[in-house]
Design a protein around this motif. Structure first.
Motif, PDB file in Angstrom:
ATOM      1  N   MET A 130       0.836  -1.203   0.000  1.00 30.56           N
ATOM      2  CA  MET A 130       0.000   0.000   0.000  1.00 30.56           C
ATOM      3  C   MET A 130       0.874   1.257   0.000  1.00 30.56           C
ATOM      4  O   MET A 130       1.991   1.245   0.504  1.00 30.56           O
ATOM      5  CB  MET A 130      -0.911   0.012   1.215  1.00 30.56           C
ATOM      6  N   LEU A 131       0.333   2.312  -0.550  1.00 34.54           N
ATOM      7  CA  LEU A 131       1.047   3.578  -0.621  1.00 34.54           C
ATOM      8  C   LEU A 131       0.810   4.388   0.653  1.00 34.54           C
ATOM      9  O   LEU A 131      -0.319   4.718   0.984  1.00 34.54           O
ATOM     10  CB  LEU A 131       0.561   4.372  -1.835  1.00 34.54           C
ATOM     11  N   ASN A 132       1.888   4.676   1.361  1.00 38.79           N
ATOM     12  CA  ASN A 132       1.805   5.506   2.561  1.00 38.79           C
ATOM     13  C   ASN A 132       2.031   6.954   2.142  1.00 38.79           C
ATOM     14  O   ASN A 132       3.172   7.390   1.955  1.00 38.79           O
ATOM     15  CB  ASN A 132       2.851   5.068   3.586  1.00 38.79           C
ATOM     16  N   ARG A 133       0.955   7.712   1.990  1.00 32.99           N
ATOM     17  CA  ARG A 133       1.078   9.068   1.471  1.00 32.99           C
ATOM     18  C   ARG A 133       1.816  10.001   2.427  1.00 32.99           C
ATOM     19  O   ARG A 133       2.374  11.010   2.009  1.00 32.99           O
ATOM     20  CB  ARG A 133      -0.298   9.639   1.128  1.00 32.99           C
ATOM     21  N   ASP A 134       1.845   9.670   3.711  1.00 30.11           N
ATOM     22  CA  ASP A 134       2.576  10.510   4.659  1.00 30.11           C
ATOM     23  C   ASP A 134       4.087  10.462   4.406  1.00 30.11           C
ATOM     24  O   ASP A 134       4.808  11.409   4.706  1.00 30.11           O
ATOM     25  CB  ASP A 134       2.286  10.072   6.096  1.00 30.11           C
ATOM     26  N   ASN A 135       4.544   9.318   3.873  1.00 34.91           N
ATOM     27  CA  ASN A 135       5.975   9.148   3.603  1.00 34.91           C
ATOM     28  C   ASN A 135       6.347   9.389   2.147  1.00 34.91           C
ATOM     29  O   ASN A 135       7.520   9.423   1.804  1.00 34.91           O
ATOM     30  CB  ASN A 135       6.425   7.721   3.976  1.00 34.91           C
ATOM     31  N   PHE A 136       5.360   9.536   1.299  1.00 36.94           N
ATOM     32  CA  PHE A 136       5.560   9.493  -0.148  1.00 36.94           C
ATOM     33  C   PHE A 136       5.838  10.885  -0.721  1.00 36.94           C
ATOM     34  O   PHE A 136       5.190  11.867  -0.355  1.00 36.94           O
ATOM     35  CB  PHE A 136       4.311   8.898  -0.799  1.00 36.94           C
ATOM     36  N   LEU A 137       6.809  10.951  -1.636  1.00 43.07           N
ATOM     37  CA  LEU A 137       7.110  12.192  -2.346  1.00 43.07           C
ATOM     38  C   LEU A 137       7.233  11.881  -3.837  1.00 43.07           C
ATOM     39  O   LEU A 137       7.965  10.968  -4.229  1.00 43.07           O
ATOM     40  CB  LEU A 137       8.421  12.794  -1.832  1.00 43.07           C
ATOM     41  N   LYS A 141      10.360  13.004   4.160  1.00 43.63           N
ATOM     42  CA  LYS A 141       9.696  11.995   3.338  1.00 43.63           C
ATOM     43  C   LYS A 141      10.684  10.866   3.101  1.00 43.63           C
ATOM     44  O   LYS A 141      11.860  11.107   2.792  1.00 43.63           O
ATOM     45  CB  LYS A 141       9.258  12.573   1.987  1.00 43.63           C
ATOM     46  N   ARG A 142      10.221   9.627   3.229  1.00 44.79           N
ATOM     47  CA  ARG A 142      11.152   8.501   3.182  1.00 44.79           C
ATOM     48  C   ARG A 142      11.061   7.679   1.901  1.00 44.79           C
ATOM     49  O   ARG A 142      11.954   6.898   1.609  1.00 44.79           O
ATOM     50  CB  ARG A 142      10.916   7.582   4.394  1.00 44.79           C
ATOM     51  N   ASP A 143       9.973   7.827   1.145  1.00 46.23           N
ATOM     52  CA  ASP A 143       9.805   7.104  -0.113  1.00 46.23           C
ATOM     53  C   ASP A 143       9.709   8.121  -1.237  1.00 46.23           C
ATOM     54  O   ASP A 143       8.922   9.069  -1.151  1.00 46.23           O
ATOM     55  CB  ASP A 143       8.531   6.252  -0.105  1.00 46.23           C
ATOM     56  N   ILE A 144      10.486   7.929  -2.300  1.00 47.05           N
ATOM     57  CA  ILE A 144      10.480   8.898  -3.390  1.00 47.05           C
ATOM     58  C   ILE A 144      10.292   8.222  -4.738  1.00 47.05           C
ATOM     59  O   ILE A 144      10.891   7.181  -5.020  1.00 47.05           O
ATOM     60  CB  ILE A 144      11.772   9.756  -3.393  1.00 47.05           C
ATOM     61  N   TYR A 145       9.408   8.801  -5.525  1.00 49.01           N
ATOM     62  CA  TYR A 145       9.248   8.438  -6.932  1.00 49.01           C
ATOM     63  C   TYR A 145       9.778   9.634  -7.706  1.00 49.01           C
ATOM     64  O   TYR A 145       9.196  10.713  -7.700  1.00 49.01           O
ATOM     65  CB  TYR A 145       7.762   8.213  -7.234  1.00 49.01           C
ATOM     66  N   LEU A 146      10.913   9.448  -8.371  1.00 50.77           N
ATOM     67  CA  LEU A 146      11.523  10.530  -9.141  1.00 50.77           C
ATOM     68  C   LEU A 146      11.302  10.269 -10.622  1.00 50.77           C
ATOM     69  O   LEU A 146      11.779   9.275 -11.168  1.00 50.77           O
ATOM     70  CB  LEU A 146      13.014  10.630  -8.843  1.00 50.77           C
ATOM     71  N   ASP A 157      14.327   5.468   2.005  1.00 47.64           N
ATOM     72  CA  ASP A 157      14.032   4.061   2.281  1.00 47.64           C
ATOM     73  C   ASP A 157      13.662   3.305   1.010  1.00 47.64           C
ATOM     74  O   ASP A 157      14.074   2.168   0.808  1.00 47.64           O
ATOM     75  CB  ASP A 157      12.881   3.949   3.290  1.00 47.64           C
ATOM     76  N   ARG A 158      12.832   3.938   0.177  1.00 44.59           N
ATOM     77  CA  ARG A 158      12.451   3.306  -1.088  1.00 44.59           C
ATOM     78  C   ARG A 158      12.533   4.330  -2.207  1.00 44.59           C
ATOM     79  O   ARG A 158      12.118   5.484  -2.038  1.00 44.59           O
ATOM     80  CB  ARG A 158      11.038   2.709  -1.036  1.00 44.59           C
ATOM     81  N   VAL A 159      13.067   3.887  -3.332  1.00 50.05           N
ATOM     82  CA  VAL A 159      13.276   4.769  -4.480  1.00 50.05           C
ATOM     83  C   VAL A 159      12.758   4.083  -5.728  1.00 50.05           C
ATOM     84  O   VAL A 159      13.059   2.912  -5.987  1.00 50.05           O
ATOM     85  CB  VAL A 159      14.776   5.093  -4.664  1.00 50.05           C
ATOM     86  N   LEU A 160      11.948   4.808  -6.494  1.00 50.23           N
ATOM     87  CA  LEU A 160      11.520   4.334  -7.806  1.00 50.23           C
ATOM     88  C   LEU A 160      11.818   5.440  -8.803  1.00 50.23           C
ATOM     89  O   LEU A 160      11.446   6.603  -8.591  1.00 50.23           O
ATOM     90  CB  LEU A 160      10.024   3.996  -7.809  1.00 50.23           C
ATOM     91  N   THR A 202      -0.345  17.570  -2.099  1.00 54.65           N
ATOM     92  CA  THR A 202       0.182  17.368  -0.751  1.00 54.65           C
ATOM     93  C   THR A 202       1.528  16.651  -0.769  1.00 54.65           C
ATOM     94  O   THR A 202       2.228  16.633   0.244  1.00 54.65           O
ATOM     95  CB  THR A 202      -0.805  16.559   0.119  1.00 54.65           C
ATOM     96  N   PHE A 203       1.875  16.014  -1.891  1.00 59.93           N
ATOM     97  CA  PHE A 203       3.142  15.271  -1.943  1.00 59.93           C
ATOM     98  C   PHE A 203       3.867  15.387  -3.279  1.00 59.93           C
ATOM     99  O   PHE A 203       4.996  14.895  -3.411  1.00 59.93           O
ATOM    100  CB  PHE A 203       2.910  13.781  -1.656  1.00 59.93           C
ATOM    101  N   GLY A 204       3.268  16.015  -4.285  1.00 58.74           N
ATOM    102  CA  GLY A 204       3.875  16.033  -5.603  1.00 58.74           C
ATOM    103  C   GLY A 204       4.166  17.435  -6.101  1.00 58.74           C
ATOM    104  O   GLY A 204       3.419  18.376  -5.835  1.00 58.74           O
ATOM    105  N   PHE A 205       5.272  17.574  -6.826  1.00 60.80           N
ATOM    106  CA  PHE A 205       5.588  18.870  -7.421  1.00 60.80           C
ATOM    107  C   PHE A 205       6.500  18.665  -8.620  1.00 60.80           C
ATOM    108  O   PHE A 205       7.065  17.593  -8.829  1.00 60.80           O
ATOM    109  CB  PHE A 205       6.246  19.817  -6.408  1.00 60.80           C
ATOM    110  N   GLN A 206       6.611  19.724  -9.404  1.00 63.38           N
ATOM    111  CA  GLN A 206       7.485  19.717 -10.572  1.00 63.38           C
ATOM    112  C   GLN A 206       8.714  20.561 -10.263  1.00 63.38           C
ATOM    113  O   GLN A 206       8.609  21.659  -9.728  1.00 63.38           O
ATOM    114  CB  GLN A 206       6.743  20.277 -11.782  1.00 63.38           C
ATOM    115  N   LEU A 207       9.876  20.022 -10.610  1.00 63.37           N
ATOM    116  CA  LEU A 207      11.149  20.688 -10.353  1.00 63.37           C
ATOM    117  C   LEU A 207      11.764  21.082 -11.687  1.00 63.37           C
ATOM    118  O   LEU A 207      11.926  20.248 -12.585  1.00 63.37           O
ATOM    119  CB  LEU A 207      12.078  19.735  -9.598  1.00 63.37           C
TER     120      LEU A 207
END
Length: 329
Positions: free
Chosen positions: A1-8, A90-95, A121-124, A250-255
């Motif tokens: 499951m996706l933990n949105r509190d940790n997800f970026l 944030k501990r999990d990142i989707y880049l 902790d987790r990277v995708l 709440t967790f996503g942005f464009q860089l």
């Protein structure tokens, strides 16, 4: 499951440079000059001197700032420091690495991905690529989880060459989909092309050249309805995202390559995270945000319709559309 509190989720436009010249590309030189979105004072390239700063608008108009990439604006160590700060809350990142063509920056990408694996902790990692370059990813950590979204541009690369490169890219990661932009003139051959790629083990994602479908005929609309699930047509194309509460801001942005970040298309506010990374807390929303305008990117609009169940956003998008097509064609 996706933990949105940790997800970026970070969509990093790491470069506007590209070895293709597609007429419809938003980041092509002509379109960069036309689109005010890219021509705010802080983009696309940083002004390096006071004189440049004063002459910024003029310089852009004559084409001096058409090309920019993140590594021209800042050294890789500064970008790594930014991601280190993001990892403090944030501990999990989707880049998502996009552009332009990200793989022209293969070596710094490897450095950054290795750094993310040390910090989070987790990277995708998702790489949006035109399929013309096949990376070696030398010295890339064995932990790296790489997925590719490959765009097929028939005016720039022959289909057989693309297929050869797709097979080689599979050795470096997972190819979830090949995205093909279809203009109205291409619609008649869309089904044949989709089946051609399917026979070779690739999902061809149907993307209309324009999200204005007001001049589509009934037959053209029916074809689109077969190739994209109802949520992927109704919500983004028919503007049904508007007014729905959305968790994405709440967790996503464009860089951007200049270090500025914003949450498209939710507001006009941007912050320079390279200079003051703590400003990320001003950028991200604390609660779900009512969608103010049309979302068209697959990673954004589904958050107005229940979102995703885990970090592999692209995988879920493709699985949904594959299942839909089975019932239609």
């Amino acid at each position: 499951m996706l933990n949105r509190d940790n997800f970026l989720y970070v969509e990093w436009l790491i470069t506007y440079g590209c070895n293709f010249r597609c007429s419809y590309c938003f980041f092509g030189p002509d379109n960069l000059r036309k689109n005010a979105y890219m021509f705010r004072r802080h983009g696309p390239r940083l002004a390096h001197t006071p004189l440049e700063d004063r002459l910024f608008k003029l310089a852009r108009n004559v084409g001096l700032f058409d090309y920019a990439d993140a590594l021209r604006n800042y050294p890789v160590e500064e970008w790594k420091r930014l991601f280190s700060y993001l990892a403090t809350f944030k501990r999990d990142i989707y880049l998502s690495l996009t552009g332009g063509e990200p793989l022209i920056l293969e070596k710094p990408i490897v450095d950054i991905v290795n750094h993310l694996h040390r910090e989070f902790d987790r990277v995708l990692i998702r790489i949006d690529t035109n399929g013309s370059l096949v990376p070696k990813f030398e010295n890339l950590t064995s932990e790296a989880e790489i997925t590719f979204n490959v765009s097929f541009h028939p005016t720039q690369i022959k289909r057989d060459k693309l297929l050869t490169n797709l097979d080689r890219l599979r050795e470096q990661g997972t190819i979830h989909m090949v995205t093909r932009v279809f203009g109205k003139k291409d619609l008649a051959g869309a089904l044949d092309e989709i089946r051609f790629f399917e026979d070779r083990g690739y999902f061809l994602n149907f993307s209309p050249e324009s999200f204005d479908i007001s001049d589509y005929s009934d037959d053209e609309l029916a074809l689109m309805a077969k190739l994209r699930t109802p949520v992927d047509v109704d919500f983004p194309i028919l503007e049904k995202t508007v007014g729905h509460p959305c968790a994405y801001p709440t967790f996503g942005f464009q860089l951007l390559p200049n270090g500025y970040a914003w949450v498209p298309p939710c507001d006009e506010k941007s912050v320079n995270l390279l200079r003051k990374p703590e400003k990320i807390h001003r950028l991200l929303k604390t609660d779900d945000f009512k969608c103010p305008g049309k979302c068209v990117c697959f990673h954004q609009y589904p958050w107005t319709a229940n979102g995703y169940k885990d970090m592999d956003i692209m995988g879920q998008y493709v699985a949904r559309n594959k299942e839909w097509r089975k019932s239609q064609i």
